[in-house]
Scaffold this motif. Structure first.
Motif, PDB file in Angstrom:
ATOM      1  N   GLN A  98       0.848  -1.237   0.114  1.00 10.94           N
ATOM      2  CA  GLN A  98      -0.070  -0.091   0.060  1.00 10.94           C
ATOM      3  C   GLN A  98       0.905   1.103  -0.184  1.00 10.94           C
ATOM      4  N   GLY A  99       1.722   1.319  -0.862  1.00 15.05           N
ATOM      5  CA  GLY A  99       2.685   2.592  -0.991  1.00 15.05           C
ATOM      6  C   GLY A  99       3.680   2.734  -0.004  1.00 15.05           C
ATOM      7  N   LEU A 100       3.784   1.848   0.835  1.00 10.98           N
ATOM      8  CA  LEU A 100       4.893   1.807   2.023  1.00 10.98           C
ATOM      9  C   LEU A 100       5.644   0.796   1.882  1.00 10.98           C
ATOM     10  N   VAL A 101       7.108   0.850   2.343  1.00 10.92           N
ATOM     11  CA  VAL A 101       8.035  -0.098   2.319  1.00 10.92           C
ATOM     12  C   VAL A 101       8.455  -0.312   3.718  1.00 10.92           C
ATOM     13  N   PHE A 102       8.471  -1.393   4.265  1.00  9.55           N
ATOM     14  CA  PHE A 102       8.511  -1.908   5.754  1.00  9.55           C
ATOM     15  C   PHE A 102      10.084  -2.698   5.867  1.00  9.55           C
ATOM     16  N   LEU A 103      10.923  -1.915   6.636  1.00  6.29           N
ATOM     17  CA  LEU A 103      12.353  -2.654   6.436  1.00  6.29           C
ATOM     18  C   LEU A 103      12.400  -3.424   7.814  1.00  6.29           C
ATOM     19  N   ALA A 104      12.984  -4.713   8.070  1.00  6.43           N
ATOM     20  CA  ALA A 104      13.096  -5.455   9.150  1.00  6.43           C
ATOM     21  C   ALA A 104      14.225  -4.751   9.862  1.00  6.43           C
ATOM     22  N   GLY A 105      14.435  -4.979  11.128  1.00  6.03           N
ATOM     23  CA  GLY A 105      15.477  -4.523  11.915  1.00  6.03           C
ATOM     24  C   GLY A 105      16.910  -4.928  11.509  1.00  6.03           C
ATOM     25  N   GLN A 106      17.862  -4.024  11.641  1.00  5.56           N
ATOM     26  CA  GLN A 106      19.172  -4.367  10.953  1.00  5.56           C
ATOM     27  C   GLN A 106      20.070  -4.002  12.157  1.00  5.56           C
ATOM     28  N   THR A 107      21.319  -4.775  12.405  1.00  4.64           N
ATOM     29  CA  THR A 107      22.355  -4.850  13.386  1.00  4.64           C
ATOM     30  C   THR A 107      23.362  -4.916  12.863  1.00  4.64           C
ATOM     31  N   PRO A 108      24.552  -4.711  13.709  1.00  3.23           N
ATOM     32  CA  PRO A 108      25.788  -4.681  12.988  1.00  3.23           C
ATOM     33  C   PRO A 108      26.387  -6.179  12.742  1.00  3.23           C
ATOM     34  N   ARG A 109      25.882  -6.981  11.538  1.00  4.03           N
ATOM     35  CA  ARG A 109      25.843  -8.167  11.299  1.00  4.03           C
ATOM     36  C   ARG A 109      26.383  -8.072   9.700  1.00  4.03           C
ATOM     37  N   ASP A 110      27.516  -8.636   9.391  1.00  7.64           N
ATOM     38  CA  ASP A 110      27.849  -8.553   8.221  1.00  7.64           C
ATOM     39  C   ASP A 110      27.236 -10.020   7.246  1.00  7.64           C
ATOM     40  N   ARG A 111      27.474  -9.903   5.913  1.00  2.90           N
ATOM     41  CA  ARG A 111      26.693 -10.802   5.111  1.00  2.90           C
ATOM     42  C   ARG A 111      27.059 -12.351   5.438  1.00  2.90           C
ATOM     43  N   SER A 182      17.182  -0.662  24.822  1.00  4.57           N
ATOM     44  CA  SER A 182      16.781  -2.053  24.922  1.00  4.57           C
ATOM     45  C   SER A 182      17.985  -2.802  25.283  1.00  4.57           C
ATOM     46  N   ASN A 183      17.561  -3.967  26.093  1.00  4.86           N
ATOM     47  CA  ASN A 183      18.382  -5.071  26.549  1.00  4.86           C
ATOM     48  C   ASN A 183      19.117  -5.862  25.415  1.00  4.86           C
ATOM     49  N   LEU A 184      19.625  -5.155  24.508  1.00 12.28           N
ATOM     50  CA  LEU A 184      20.380  -6.035  23.408  1.00 12.28           C
ATOM     51  C   LEU A 184      21.598  -6.942  23.933  1.00 12.28           C
ATOM     52  N   VAL A 185      21.862  -8.081  23.468  1.00 12.87           N
ATOM     53  CA  VAL A 185      22.653  -8.940  24.085  1.00 12.87           C
ATOM     54  C   VAL A 185      23.707  -9.349  22.784  1.00 12.87           C
ATOM     55  N   GLY A 186      24.993  -8.817  23.131  1.00 15.43           N
ATOM     56  CA  GLY A 186      25.928  -9.194  22.129  1.00 15.43           C
ATOM     57  C   GLY A 186      26.229  -7.902  21.131  1.00 15.43           C
ATOM     58  N   PHE A 187      25.526  -7.054  21.051  1.00 13.16           N
ATOM     59  CA  PHE A 187      25.835  -5.786  20.282  1.00 13.16           C
ATOM     60  C   PHE A 187      25.071  -4.690  20.728  1.00 13.16           C
ATOM     61  N   ASP A 188      25.340  -3.590  20.279  1.00 15.52           N
ATOM     62  CA  ASP A 188      24.719  -2.087  21.019  1.00 15.52           C
ATOM     63  C   ASP A 188      23.585  -1.512  20.094  1.00 15.52           C
ATOM     64  N   ILE A 189      23.333  -1.966  19.094  1.00 16.76           N
ATOM     65  CA  ILE A 189      22.377  -0.956  18.249  1.00 16.76           C
ATOM     66  C   ILE A 189      21.476  -2.021  16.999  1.00 16.76           C
ATOM     67  N   GLU A 190      20.171  -1.503  17.188  1.00 13.34           N
ATOM     68  CA  GLU A 190      19.409  -2.327  16.039  1.00 13.34           C
ATOM     69  C   GLU A 190      18.480  -1.115  15.535  1.00 13.34           C
ATOM     70  N   VAL A 191      18.190  -1.296  14.131  1.00 16.51           N
ATOM     71  CA  VAL A 191      17.620   0.036  13.531  1.00 16.51           C
ATOM     72  C   VAL A 191      16.512  -0.736  12.614  1.00 16.51           C
ATOM     73  N   ASP A 192      15.435  -0.106  12.514  1.00 14.94           N
ATOM     74  CA  ASP A 192      14.421  -0.413  11.646  1.00 14.94           C
ATOM     75  C   ASP A 192      13.605   0.767  10.989  1.00 14.94           C
ATOM     76  N   ALA A 193      13.053   0.807   9.805  1.00 15.19           N
ATOM     77  CA  ALA A 193      12.330   1.989   9.200  1.00 15.19           C
ATOM     78  C   ALA A 193      11.065   1.617   8.243  1.00 15.19           C
ATOM     79  N   VAL A 194      10.376   2.812   8.192  1.00 16.00           N
ATOM     80  CA  VAL A 194       9.268   2.378   7.081  1.00 16.00           C
ATOM     81  C   VAL A 194       9.647   3.921   6.180  1.00 16.00           C
ATOM     82  N   LEU A 195       9.487   3.437   4.875  1.00 14.87           N
ATOM     83  CA  LEU A 195       9.927   4.210   3.582  1.00 14.87           C
ATOM     84  C   LEU A 195       8.645   4.458   3.098  1.00 14.87           C
ATOM     85  N   LEU A 196       8.518   5.584   2.414  1.00 15.79           N
ATOM     86  CA  LEU A 196       7.239   5.937   1.296  1.00 15.79           C
ATOM     87  C   LEU A 196       7.739   5.854  -0.035  1.00 15.79           C
ATOM     88  N   ALA A 197       7.120   4.552  -0.613  1.00 15.67           N
ATOM     89  CA  ALA A 197       7.583   4.038  -1.803  1.00 15.67           C
ATOM     90  C   ALA A 197       7.325   5.057  -2.756  1.00 15.67           C
TER      91      ALA A 197
END
Length: 200
Positions: A98-111, A182-197
């Motif tokens: 519906q015109g929005l893009v929902f991004l899952a949370g991302q952490t300092p994790r590599d590919r 947040s009580n994150l375990v093993g890392f310090d940050i997580e970020v998610d977002a909603v975009l307007l497509a």
């Protein structure tokens, strides 16, 4: 035969009564009281004639209204990217609806699915935002199209440092944002977002 009239009260050849909740003011009744404040005729209401089977079962005001979305199929589209870490569970990194893009949370994790929680906070923040931006680009957008961002920090004292880095990724005016400890375990940050497509 019984017919519903006015707020669910049943009209029939018997006395009118309705169940009302106790107000807690000392009444010792059993919750059933005669409705003396509203009188209805004992005459049954005539049923409207209809053109199809069962049309006379309800009055027009009793029929459910059609939903505005009837006839319109709501679609979803999921995206993936080789530039972002693969999902670590049953989820998509980005979903458009519906015109929005929902991004899952991302952490300092590599590919390679390795988290770098032992690195300085600035390194972790940039990696998490780079992963989030890669998810956005999989949908043909970027974090400059964000309208809402959620940030989860293990240490709220990192908020100012995060904000300096974050400002390099988002557009002007910046999106709405919520920062949560947040009580994150093993890392310090997580970020998610909603975009307007439709932003582009």
């Amino acid at each position: 035969m019984l017919t519903l009239v006015d707020d669910g009260v049943v009209a029939g050849p018997a006395l009118f009564e309705t169940v009302i909740p106790s107000r807690g003011d000392g009444d010792a009744g059993d919750g059933i009281q005669p409705r003396l404040d509203r009188q209805h005729s004992l005459e049954l209401l005539p049923e409207p004639s209809g053109s199809g089977p069962g049309d006379g079962a309800h009055r027009a005001v009793d029929r459910p209204l059609p939903r505005k979305s009837e006839g319109k199929q709501m679609t979803r589209r999921a995206f993936s990217s080789e530039l972002a870490p693969p999902p670590a569970g049953t989820y998509s990194i980005a979903v458009q609806a519906q015109g929005l893009v929902f991004l899952a949370g991302q952490t300092p994790r590599d590919r390679n699915n390795v988290r770098h929680g032992d690195k300085p906070f600035a390194f972790q923040a940039r990696m998490a935002l780079d992963n989030l931006d890669a998810s956005a680009r999989a949908a043909g957008l970027s974090l400059k199209d964000a309208v809402k961002v959620n940030v989860f920090l293990k240490n709220p004292g990192d908020a100012k440092e995060f904000d300096l880095i974050y400002s390099e990724y988002v557009g002007d005016p910046p999106p709405a944002r919520t920062l949560t400890r947040s009580n994150l375990v093993g890392f310090d940050i997580e970020v998610d977002a909603v975009l307007l497509a439709l932003a582009r």
